[in-house]
Design a protein around this motif. Structure first.
Motif, mmCIF file in Angstrom:
data_model
loop_
_atom_site.group_PDB
_atom_site.id
_atom_site.type_symbol
_atom_site.label_atom_id
_atom_site.label_comp_id
_atom_site.label_asym_id
_atom_site.label_seq_id
_atom_site.Cartn_x
_atom_site.Cartn_y
_atom_site.Cartn_z
ATOM 1 N N ARG A 14 62.643 41.603 24.404
ATOM 2 C CA ARG A 14 61.576 41.754 25.393
ATOM 3 C C ARG A 14 60.265 42.108 24.714
ATOM 4 N NH1 ARG A 14 58.808 39.702 28.120
ATOM 5 N NH2 ARG A 14 57.371 40.944 29.287
ATOM 6 N N SER A 18 56.736 39.914 24.692
ATOM 7 C CA SER A 18 55.417 40.473 25.027
ATOM 8 C C SER A 18 54.412 40.164 23.925
ATOM 9 C CB SER A 18 55.507 41.989 25.230
ATOM 10 O OG SER A 18 56.247 42.276 26.369
ATOM 11 N N ILE A 69 57.671 34.411 31.408
ATOM 12 C CA ILE A 69 57.432 35.821 31.074
ATOM 13 C C ILE A 69 57.625 36.699 32.318
ATOM 14 C CG2 ILE A 69 55.628 37.472 30.400
ATOM 15 C CD1 ILE A 69 56.867 35.964 28.037
ATOM 16 N N ALA A 70 57.145 36.248 33.460
ATOM 17 C CA ALA A 70 57.309 37.020 34.694
ATOM 18 C C ALA A 70 58.777 37.103 35.113
ATOM 19 C CB ALA A 70 56.477 36.400 35.811
ATOM 20 N N HIS A 73 60.569 39.907 32.836
ATOM 21 C CA HIS A 73 59.634 40.969 32.485
ATOM 22 C C HIS A 73 60.301 42.301 32.154
ATOM 23 C CE1 HIS A 73 59.763 43.214 36.293
ATOM 24 N NE2 HIS A 73 59.912 42.043 36.856
#
Length: 116
Positions: A14, A18, A69-70, A73
Protein backbone atom coordinates in the motif's frame (compact mmCIF):
# COMPACT_ATOMS: atom_id res chain seq x y z
CA UNK A 1 1.37 -18.93 -0.75
CA UNK A 2 0.65 -15.80 -2.78
CA UNK A 3 -2.10 -14.83 -0.31
CA UNK A 4 0.25 -15.26 2.65
CA UNK A 5 2.96 -13.17 0.94
CA UNK A 6 0.37 -10.51 0.20
CA UNK A 7 -0.82 -10.57 3.82
CA UNK A 8 2.72 -10.23 5.12
CA UNK A 9 3.49 -7.33 2.79
CA UNK A 10 0.15 -5.55 2.46
CA UNK A 11 1.27 -2.43 4.34
CA UNK A 12 4.43 -2.15 2.27
CA UNK A 13 2.47 -2.72 -0.93
CA UNK A 14 0.00 0.00 0.00
CA UNK A 15 2.87 2.35 0.80
CA UNK A 16 4.49 1.63 -2.57
CA UNK A 17 1.18 2.28 -4.35
CA UNK A 18 0.94 5.65 -2.62
CA UNK A 19 4.48 6.47 -3.69
CA UNK A 20 3.77 5.39 -7.27
CA UNK A 21 0.65 7.57 -7.32
CA UNK A 22 2.63 10.57 -6.06
CA UNK A 23 5.49 10.03 -8.51
CA UNK A 24 3.10 9.54 -11.41
CA UNK A 25 1.24 12.73 -10.48
CA UNK A 26 4.48 14.74 -10.48
CA UNK A 27 5.54 13.19 -13.78
CA UNK A 28 2.21 14.00 -15.41
CA UNK A 29 2.23 17.52 -14.01
CA UNK A 30 5.62 18.15 -15.60
CA UNK A 31 4.46 16.66 -18.88
CA UNK A 32 1.31 18.79 -18.83
CA UNK A 33 3.15 22.01 -17.94
CA UNK A 34 6.36 21.61 -19.93
CA UNK A 35 6.51 18.84 -22.51
CA UNK A 36 3.06 18.74 -24.07
CA UNK A 37 2.57 22.51 -24.43
CA UNK A 38 5.81 22.56 -26.43
CA UNK A 39 4.71 19.59 -28.52
CA UNK A 40 1.24 21.05 -29.15
CA UNK A 41 2.76 24.29 -30.42
CA UNK A 42 5.31 22.54 -32.64
CA UNK A 43 5.48 23.64 -36.28
CA UNK A 44 5.04 20.09 -37.60
CA UNK A 45 1.34 19.06 -37.64
CA UNK A 46 2.30 15.37 -37.30
CA UNK A 47 4.12 16.13 -34.06
CA UNK A 48 1.14 18.12 -32.77
CA UNK A 49 -1.29 15.34 -33.69
CA UNK A 50 0.83 12.65 -32.02
CA UNK A 51 1.18 14.79 -28.90
CA UNK A 52 -2.54 15.40 -28.74
CA UNK A 53 -3.28 11.68 -29.09
CA UNK A 54 -0.83 10.84 -26.31
CA UNK A 55 -2.38 13.45 -24.01
CA UNK A 56 -5.85 12.04 -24.54
CA UNK A 57 -4.69 8.47 -24.02
CA UNK A 58 -2.84 9.33 -20.82
CA UNK A 59 -5.90 11.11 -19.45
CA UNK A 60 -7.84 7.87 -19.76
CA UNK A 61 -5.03 5.83 -18.27
CA UNK A 62 -4.67 8.22 -15.36
CA UNK A 63 -8.42 8.04 -14.67
CA UNK A 64 -8.15 4.24 -14.60
CA UNK A 65 -5.13 4.45 -12.30
CA UNK A 66 -6.98 6.80 -9.92
CA UNK A 67 -9.89 4.34 -9.75
CA UNK A 68 -7.41 1.55 -8.99
CA UNK A 69 -5.79 3.59 -6.18
CA UNK A 70 -9.21 4.46 -4.73
CA UNK A 71 -10.36 0.83 -4.92
CA UNK A 72 -7.33 -0.28 -2.87
CA UNK A 73 -6.86 2.71 -0.58
CA UNK A 74 -6.21 0.53 2.48
CA UNK A 75 -4.47 -2.70 3.33
CA UNK A 76 -7.83 -4.13 4.37
CA UNK A 77 -9.23 -3.59 0.88
CA UNK A 78 -6.17 -5.19 -0.65
CA UNK A 79 -6.47 -8.21 1.62
CA UNK A 80 -10.23 -8.54 1.10
CA UNK A 81 -9.78 -9.58 -2.54
CA UNK A 82 -6.17 -10.68 -2.97
CA UNK A 83 -6.51 -12.38 -6.35
CA UNK A 84 -8.47 -9.48 -7.81
CA UNK A 85 -5.92 -7.05 -6.40
CA UNK A 86 -3.06 -8.96 -8.04
CA UNK A 87 -4.91 -9.11 -11.37
CA UNK A 88 -5.81 -5.41 -11.23
CA UNK A 89 -2.24 -4.50 -10.29
CA UNK A 90 -0.79 -6.53 -13.16
CA UNK A 91 -3.23 -4.91 -15.56
CA UNK A 92 -2.54 -1.31 -14.53
CA UNK A 93 1.23 -1.84 -14.41
CA UNK A 94 1.15 -3.42 -17.85
CA UNK A 95 -0.81 -0.44 -19.21
CA UNK A 96 1.66 2.03 -17.66
CA UNK A 97 4.63 0.03 -18.96
CA UNK A 98 3.18 -0.04 -22.47
CA UNK A 99 2.55 3.70 -22.31
CA UNK A 100 6.11 4.44 -21.26
CA UNK A 101 7.47 2.19 -24.00
CA UNK A 102 5.26 3.88 -26.60
CA UNK A 103 6.45 7.32 -25.52
CA UNK A 104 10.07 6.25 -25.74
CA UNK A 105 9.79 4.43 -29.06
CA UNK A 106 7.26 6.61 -30.89
CA UNK A 107 6.79 10.06 -29.45
CA UNK A 108 10.31 10.78 -28.22
CA UNK A 109 11.88 9.23 -31.31
CA UNK A 110 9.68 11.50 -33.43
CA UNK A 111 11.00 14.47 -31.46
CA UNK A 112 14.65 13.45 -31.58
CA UNK A 113 16.61 16.07 -33.40
CA UNK A 114 13.63 18.39 -33.78
CA UNK A 115 13.63 21.79 -32.12
CA UNK A 116 10.89 22.04 -29.51
Amino acid sequence: LADSNLALNASRIRSLLSRLAADLSVHLYLEDKELYPAILSHADPAVRAKGSAYMEEMGGLMATFKLFIAKYHSTELILAVPLTFVQDTESILQALTQRIAAEETELFMMLEGLPI
